[in-house]
Design a protein around this motif. Structure first.
Motif, mmCIF file in Angstrom:
data_model
loop_
_atom_site.group_PDB
_atom_site.id
_atom_site.type_symbol
_atom_site.label_atom_id
_atom_site.label_comp_id
_atom_site.label_asym_id
_atom_site.label_seq_id
_atom_site.Cartn_x
_atom_site.Cartn_y
_atom_site.Cartn_z
ATOM 1 N N LEU A 129 6.549 -5.813 3.827
ATOM 2 C CA LEU A 129 5.170 -5.375 4.066
ATOM 3 C C LEU A 129 4.587 -4.633 2.873
ATOM 4 O O LEU A 129 3.537 -3.995 2.993
ATOM 5 C CB LEU A 129 5.118 -4.490 5.315
ATOM 6 N N GLU A 130 5.250 -4.738 1.734
ATOM 7 C CA GLU A 130 4.760 -4.036 0.548
ATOM 8 C C GLU A 130 3.346 -4.497 0.206
ATOM 9 O O GLU A 130 3.042 -5.686 0.187
ATOM 10 C CB GLU A 130 5.692 -4.321 -0.641
ATOM 11 N N GLY A 131 2.463 -3.518 -0.003
ATOM 12 C CA GLY A 131 1.079 -3.810 -0.341
ATOM 13 C C GLY A 131 0.189 -4.058 0.868
ATOM 14 O O GLY A 131 -1.003 -4.272 0.708
ATOM 15 N N GLN A 132 0.725 -4.014 2.066
ATOM 16 C CA GLN A 132 -0.052 -4.286 3.271
ATOM 17 C C GLN A 132 -0.770 -3.038 3.786
ATOM 18 O O GLN A 132 -1.676 -3.151 4.595
ATOM 19 C CB GLN A 132 0.869 -4.819 4.370
ATOM 20 N N PHE A 133 -0.322 -1.874 3.367
ATOM 21 C CA PHE A 133 -0.897 -0.618 3.847
ATOM 22 C C PHE A 133 -1.354 0.212 2.658
ATOM 23 O O PHE A 133 -0.765 0.145 1.585
ATOM 24 C CB PHE A 133 0.133 0.169 4.673
#
Length: 83
Positions: A55-59
C-alpha cells in the motif's frame, strides 16, 4: 489410514496418489510381506512469503504531531478521556 501390499500399490498407484491428493486418504501405508515399508502422504504446499509495502503511496504522509492530534478523536470513539 489405509494399508496396501506392494503388488496392489503397483497396480493402483495412480488411484492411490489421487486419493491422497484430494484428501480422501490422509496417508497410505505400503507394506511388503505384511510389514509397513513406505508411507504415501500429500506434499504440503508452502505459503508464499508476504510482500511488505503493497500500500506504499496509497495514503498521505503524516507527521508525529498530526498523528498525535487525533488522540482526542480516537478517545471519543472509545468513550475514554485522552491523557
Amino acid at each position: 489410514m489405509t494399508t496396501v501390499n506392494m503388488l496392489e500399490a503397483k497396480t493402483r498407484l495412480s488411484q492411490l496418489v489421487s486419493a491422497v491428493e484430494d484428501g480422501t486418504e490422509s496417508e497410505i501405508v505400503i507394506a511388503r510381506d505384511g510389514k509397513p515399508a513406505a508411507r504415501l502422504v500429500p506434499i504440503v504446499k508452502e505459503k508464499e512469503p508476504r510482500r511488505l509495502g503493497l500500500l506504499e503511496g496509497q495514503f498521505p504522509e503524516m507527521s508525529l504531531e498530526d498523528f498525535n492530534a487525533l488522540d482526542e478523536d480516537v478517545a471519543k470513539l472509545f468513550s475514554v478521556e485522552a491523557e
